[in-house]
Write a protein that holds these residues in place. Structure first.
Motif, mmCIF file in Angstrom:
data_model
loop_
_atom_site.group_PDB
_atom_site.id
_atom_site.type_symbol
_atom_site.label_atom_id
_atom_site.label_comp_id
_atom_site.label_asym_id
_atom_site.label_seq_id
_atom_site.Cartn_x
_atom_site.Cartn_y
_atom_site.Cartn_z
ATOM 1 N N LEU A 39 0.828 -1.199 0.000
ATOM 2 C CA LEU A 39 0.000 0.000 0.000
ATOM 3 C C LEU A 39 0.869 1.258 0.000
ATOM 4 C CD1 LEU A 39 -2.707 1.486 0.241
ATOM 5 C CD2 LEU A 39 -2.604 1.118 2.718
ATOM 6 N N TYR A 40 1.904 1.256 0.817
ATOM 7 C CA TYR A 40 2.800 2.411 0.874
ATOM 8 C C TYR A 40 3.468 2.646 -0.482
ATOM 9 C CZ TYR A 40 6.738 5.396 2.015
ATOM 10 O OH TYR A 40 7.648 6.424 2.018
ATOM 11 N N SER A 41 3.926 1.575 -1.113
ATOM 12 C CA SER A 41 4.584 1.702 -2.422
ATOM 13 C C SER A 41 3.627 2.278 -3.466
ATOM 14 C CB SER A 41 5.103 0.343 -2.887
ATOM 15 O OG SER A 41 6.113 -0.127 -2.018
ATOM 16 N N ALA A 42 2.361 1.819 -3.431
ATOM 17 C CA ALA A 42 1.376 2.308 -4.398
ATOM 18 C C ALA A 42 1.086 3.789 -4.174
ATOM 19 C CB ALA A 42 0.091 1.497 -4.298
ATOM 20 N N LEU A 43 0.984 4.198 -2.912
ATOM 21 C CA LEU A 43 0.767 5.612 -2.613
ATOM 22 C C LEU A 43 1.952 6.460 -3.074
ATOM 23 C CD1 LEU A 43 -0.713 5.198 0.986
ATOM 24 C CD2 LEU A 43 -1.959 6.080 -0.988
ATOM 25 N N HIS A 163 -12.976 -3.433 3.547
ATOM 26 C CA HIS A 163 -12.893 -4.728 4.219
ATOM 27 C C HIS A 163 -12.415 -5.740 3.190
ATOM 28 C CE1 HIS A 163 -15.052 -8.173 6.552
ATOM 29 N NE2 HIS A 163 -13.731 -8.182 6.715
ATOM 30 N N LEU A 164 -11.251 -6.336 3.429
ATOM 31 C CA LEU A 164 -10.659 -7.202 2.407
ATOM 32 C C LEU A 164 -11.501 -8.440 2.126
ATOM 33 C CD1 LEU A 164 -8.173 -5.332 2.891
ATOM 34 C CD2 LEU A 164 -6.769 -7.322 2.400
ATOM 35 N N GLN A 165 -11.977 -9.106 3.184
ATOM 36 C CA GLN A 165 -12.823 -10.285 3.016
ATOM 37 C C GLN A 165 -12.237 -11.295 2.030
ATOM 38 O OE1 GLN A 165 -16.622 -8.505 1.858
ATOM 39 N NE2 GLN A 165 -17.417 -8.776 3.922
ATOM 40 N N ASN A 166 -10.951 -11.559 2.184
ATOM 41 C CA ASN A 166 -10.243 -12.518 1.320
ATOM 42 C C ASN A 166 -10.232 -12.107 -0.160
ATOM 43 O OD1 ASN A 166 -9.656 -14.315 3.478
ATOM 44 N ND2 ASN A 166 -11.769 -15.101 3.356
ATOM 45 N N ARG A 167 -10.469 -10.829 -0.412
ATOM 46 C CA ARG A 167 -10.412 -10.344 -1.793
ATOM 47 C C ARG A 167 -8.960 -10.103 -2.204
ATOM 48 N NH1 ARG A 167 -13.522 -5.207 -2.377
ATOM 49 N NH2 ARG A 167 -13.126 -5.555 -4.595
ATOM 50 N N GLU A 168 -8.750 -9.889 -3.518
ATOM 51 C CA GLU A 168 -7.405 -9.663 -4.049
ATOM 52 C C GLU A 168 -6.866 -8.332 -3.529
ATOM 53 O OE1 GLU A 168 -5.265 -9.213 -8.410
ATOM 54 O OE2 GLU A 168 -7.210 -10.232 -8.253
ATOM 55 N N GLU A 169 -5.708 -8.416 -2.844
ATOM 56 C CA GLU A 169 -5.160 -7.233 -2.197
ATOM 57 C C GLU A 169 -4.853 -6.108 -3.184
ATOM 58 O OE1 GLU A 169 -1.843 -7.977 0.269
ATOM 59 O OE2 GLU A 169 -2.882 -9.395 1.584
ATOM 60 N N SER A 170 -4.366 -6.453 -4.371
ATOM 61 C CA SER A 170 -3.968 -5.420 -5.333
ATOM 62 C C SER A 170 -5.149 -4.551 -5.743
ATOM 63 C CB SER A 170 -3.339 -6.066 -6.569
ATOM 64 O OG SER A 170 -4.269 -6.913 -7.226
ATOM 65 N N LYS A 171 -6.336 -5.169 -5.858
ATOM 66 C CA LYS A 171 -7.512 -4.377 -6.240
ATOM 67 C C LYS A 171 -7.945 -3.459 -5.113
ATOM 68 C CE LYS A 171 -9.322 -7.655 -9.650
ATOM 69 N NZ LYS A 171 -10.478 -8.511 -10.039
ATOM 70 N N ILE A 172 -7.849 -3.938 -3.885
ATOM 71 C CA ILE A 172 -8.186 -3.094 -2.740
ATOM 72 C C ILE A 172 -7.220 -1.912 -2.658
ATOM 73 C CG2 ILE A 172 -8.273 -2.985 -0.225
ATOM 74 C CD1 ILE A 172 -10.638 -4.390 -1.360
ATOM 75 N N ILE A 173 -5.946 -2.216 -2.819
ATOM 76 C CA ILE A 173 -4.934 -1.146 -2.764
ATOM 77 C C ILE A 173 -5.181 -0.108 -3.846
ATOM 78 C CG2 ILE A 173 -2.477 -0.664 -3.180
ATOM 79 C CD1 ILE A 173 -1.886 -3.297 -1.697
#
Length: 795
Positions: A39-43, A163-173
């Motif tokens: 997340l930090y890298s994407a920001l 809320h991640l809910q086991n979703r793909e982290e990259s899309k949440i980020i």
């Protein structure tokens, strides 16, 4: 599932100035090496300035106080709740501070629930229940502290977030980064001076950008040097870059290409978009392939600033399909044809600032405010008038004059009128340096002599100099050096100053060693002190400062490269022995001698204009003057006869208006098939026009005032293009029969004919009736034309 941020939260415009965009609160042991690290890298890749951990803390400071200060100085707080978050008293203290900043300062707080249930966080159940049980045991003497932790956690966990809910982290980020980018909006560099006039330009650019469409667009921002293309492109970049997966602003492409190579720019482009440092490209061809391979599925924004070669575009943004759908490529350049050649979708031409905008920008630089200081208004207006809406000049000169006295302002303005500012000159001269040699010659001729003149008229003069003006003028227009307005050649005042300064620098101290002269003082010095040299190509004096120049005839003896000569009312101390054989334009109003030098070769002459001259005879015999197009000897009262025109078959305009002594017109005048205008008005000694007529192109024949002229050529009807025939004040009483063949005649005037107009009219009517009976098929034409001719009849 993504949860929208409440719309009633404060936006960027209502937040105070902050040091950081985002404060990131998280439990290191849970997420540092995975979610939070990514997340930090994407920001950071999006240019969102983020505080994480204590790696930005100054040594020797109390860490907790520094953390609290960092929270206060952040616009957003991102809280990543994870399984062990509540076990950290550091995290809980951060949480309380974040909650306070939200209540007091309007900070936007965004919760992220990483592998935990939002209800567990809100209600402190599950792992959070265990954590708070430990805290209540450890802080038995400070129950209020634990309670503050609980309240802050409950309040923040009730906010909308992710809320991640086991979703793909990259899309949440990506969703988090896009949401923060959108809320941050564009960040401009300066609201005081740099962006004057930007709002109106943005409105023009928005439809071209088409941000709601999912196509790939290449757009051009084009204009002269110093017009503000780069500043405008920067503003566009700041406004929309957050909406893309990646972005790159390649500044000064022209300059970088000269000092490095295109490979370096290709590496920079990929590195900026993908946030990778080690990009290995070995050659330009491989770099082009690499750009397409890496970016063809990414929605990117690319700005290529100050491009001047097609190969630069081919290497950095060759085709639309190099980039993913929704991408935008924006190119700034001084060369419009470059954009057309590359196939851009639209071009935005950047105009000069309006007078109001120019004054505002100048004042921000000169006074650090948007209006002049008391007593400086008139001086400011004069300076803005000099700069003529060019942002570069307004900024440079405004900054130079900041804090200076009125006397210094006046002195600076006087100096600028003679010698342009060096910084402005150097930037504008970049466009000149990129021209071919003939294009440079055309530009200098226009800057020194022909600004504001009719394009077609000047094109003919330049063509006679073998400058190939059709392509040359087109190139100068494409490069935003000159413009066309109502078919007149125009250029910005500072571009003209730059061109004239280039000529002045050829020899600052000696005008006679410069290629072009236009100032009265310089020309007077040159022609009276015999300082001319072979360097001089043009002398044009439109507005002489002296009532009469007394020239040294020897002044012309060394000017063997002279192409253009225009002077007025100049007398000579002795006879003229020499004029350059290179002359294309000879315009000497009031020429004082009876003839031109006997050794003068006319063969390159395009225009001979000697109104009010003392010329008695132009030349003897047949001269081969294939370039000669115009002869104007109006009001040359000593002229008694015209020369033999046999060798001047390309003549288009002959003007002998007011030549009151002219009694003989050479018969070869009738052979001039390209002649368009023949003006013999008030040639009172002219008795006849004895010529075989082959005037295929003649449109205007003016014979009015030729009071002794009693007869027209019998074959005048062969002048099939004739539109205007003026016979007023002549002695003509009988029109030639062939006049009825003038099917294009629009105006016939015989007002004041000494040969009885009624008799003339009667003869003309008889000829028309006779002709119509013999040629009934032409009657329709005559019925239309006859009233036009009748309308021009005057009693």
């Amino acid at each position: 599932m993504h949860i929208e941020i409440p719309s009633n939260l404060p936006t960027n415009s209502t937040l105070p100035e902050r040091k950081y965009d985002v404060f990131l609160s998280f439990r290191g042991k849970d997420t540092r090496k995975n979610f939070t690290g990514h997340l930090y890298s994407a920001l950071d890749q999006k240019g969102i300035f983020t505080f994480k951990d204590n790696h930005r803390l100054e040594k020797g400071k109390v860490i907790l106080l520094e953390l609290f200060k960092a929270i206060e100085e952040s616009r957003f707080a991102l809280v990543v709740f994870s399984e062990n978050y509540a076990f950290s008293t550091w995290c809980l203290d951060e949480l309380v501070k974040i909650w306070e900043c939200m209540k007091v300062m309007g900070q936007i707080v965004l919760p992220v629930f990483y592998n935990v249930s939002p209800s567990d966080v809100r209600n402190q159940t599950g792992s959070f229940e265990k954590a708070f049980a430990e805290h209540e045991q450890n802080f038995r003497e400070d129950v209020e502290k634990v309670q503050r932790w609980r309240v802050a956690m409950t309040k923040i966990a009730n906010l909308s977030g992710w809320h991640l809910q086991n979703r793909e982290e990259s899309k949440i980020i990506k969703g988090i980064v896009d949401e923060i980018s959108c809320k941050l909006g564009p960040t401009f560099l300066n609201t005081n001076g740099n962006l004057v006039g930007m709002e109106s330009r943005m409105k023009q650019m928005d439809p071209l950008l088409g941000m709601g469409l999912n196509d790939v667009r290449m757009l051009g921002i084009c204009g002269m040097g110093g017009i503000g293309k780069t500043t405008f492109a920067r503003s566009v970049f700041d406004k929309i870059s957050y909406q893309f997966d990646g972005s790159s602003f390649l500044a000064n492409v022209r300059e970088v290409s000269m000092t490095q190579d295109l490979v370096a720019l290709q590496q920079q482009l990929i590195s900026q978009i993908l946030i990778e440092r080690n990009i290995n490209i070995w050659d330009v061809y491989g770099g082009s392939i690499e750009i397409r391979r890496r970016l063809r599925h990414k929605r990117v924004l690319v700005i290529l600033d100050d491009v001047d070669q097609l190969e630069q575009l081919q290497a950095l943004a060759g085709m639309h399909d190099w980039f993913g759908l929704g991408s935008r490529v924006i190119i700034t350049t001084r060369d419009k044809h470059l954009l057309v050649s590359h196939g851009v979708d639209n071009v935005h031409m950047v105009d000069e600032l309006s007078h109001e905008e120019a004054l505002q920008l100048f004042c921000w630089k000169a006074f650090r405010k948007g209006h002049p200081t008391d007593g400086y208004l008139e001086l400011s207006l004069q300076m803005v008038s000099y700069d003529a809406g060019l942002p570069l000049a307004l900024e440079v000169l405004g900054s130079f004059l900041f804090g200076r006295s009125k006397a210094e302002w006046k002195d600076a303005l006087d100096r600028l009128k003679k010698v342009p500012d060096r910084t402005i000159f150097d930037i504008l001269k970049i466009s000149y340096d990129g021209l071919q040699e003939l294009e440079k010659k055309i530009f200098l001729d226009v800057a020194c002599f022909f600004k504001g003149r009719d394009k077609d008229e000047i094109r003919e003069i330049l063509d006679s100099c073998d400058f190939h003006p059709d392509i040359g003028i087109s190139v100068l227009i494409d490069k935003c050096i000159i413009t066309l307005s109502n078919n007149s050649l125009c250029m910005h005042d500072l571009i003209q100053y730059m061109g004239r300064e280039i000529v002045r620098q050829e020899c600052p101290e000696k005008p006679g060693q410069r290629s072009r002269l236009w100032l009265s003082d310089d020309i007077q010095r040159l022609l009276t002190k015999n300082e001319g040299t072979e360097a001089v190509e043009g002398i044009i004096l439109d507005f002489p400062a002296y009532k009469e120049l007394k020239l040294n005839a020897k002044s012309f003896s060394r000017m063997n490269s002279l192409r253009l000569l225009k002077i007025k009312d100049a007398s000579l101390c002795q006879s003229l022995q020499y004029l350059s054989d290179e002359l294309r334009l000879l315009n000497w109003h009031g020429y004082p001698l009876r003839s031109l030098p006997s050794n003068f070769q006319h063969n390159k002459l395009f225009e001979l204009n000697m109104c009010y001259s003392h010329i008695k005879q132009l030349w003897k015999g047949v001269e081969h003057l294939n370039q000669l197009t115009i002869i104007n000897l109006s009001h040359s009262t000593y002229l008694t006869e015209t020369p033999d025109f046999t060798g001047a078959s390309n003549l288009k305009r002959l003007i002998f208006d007011g030549c009151t002594s002219l009694s003989f017109v050479h018969p070869s005048i009738g052979l001039l098939k390209k002649l368009i205008l023949l003006n013999l008005k008030d040639c009172k000694q002219l008795r006849s026009l004895r010529a075989k007529i082959e005037w295929e192109s003649l449109e205007v024949l003016i014979l009015s005032g030729c009071s002794k002229l009693g007869k027209l050529p019998e074959d005048l009807g062969r002048a099939v293009s004739l539109k205007n025939l003026d016979l007023g004040g002549t002695a003509i009483s009988q029109p030639p029969f062939s006049i009825v063949l003038l099917k294009n005649l629009e105006q016939l005037s015989f007002h004041g004919c000494k040969g009885e107009p009624r008799k003339f009219w009667s003869s003309l009517s008889s000829l028309f009736r006779l002709f119509s009976r013999a040629n009934p098929e032409s009657m329709g034409l005559r019925k239309v034309q006859f009233p036009l001719i009748l309308a021009s009849y005057h009693h």
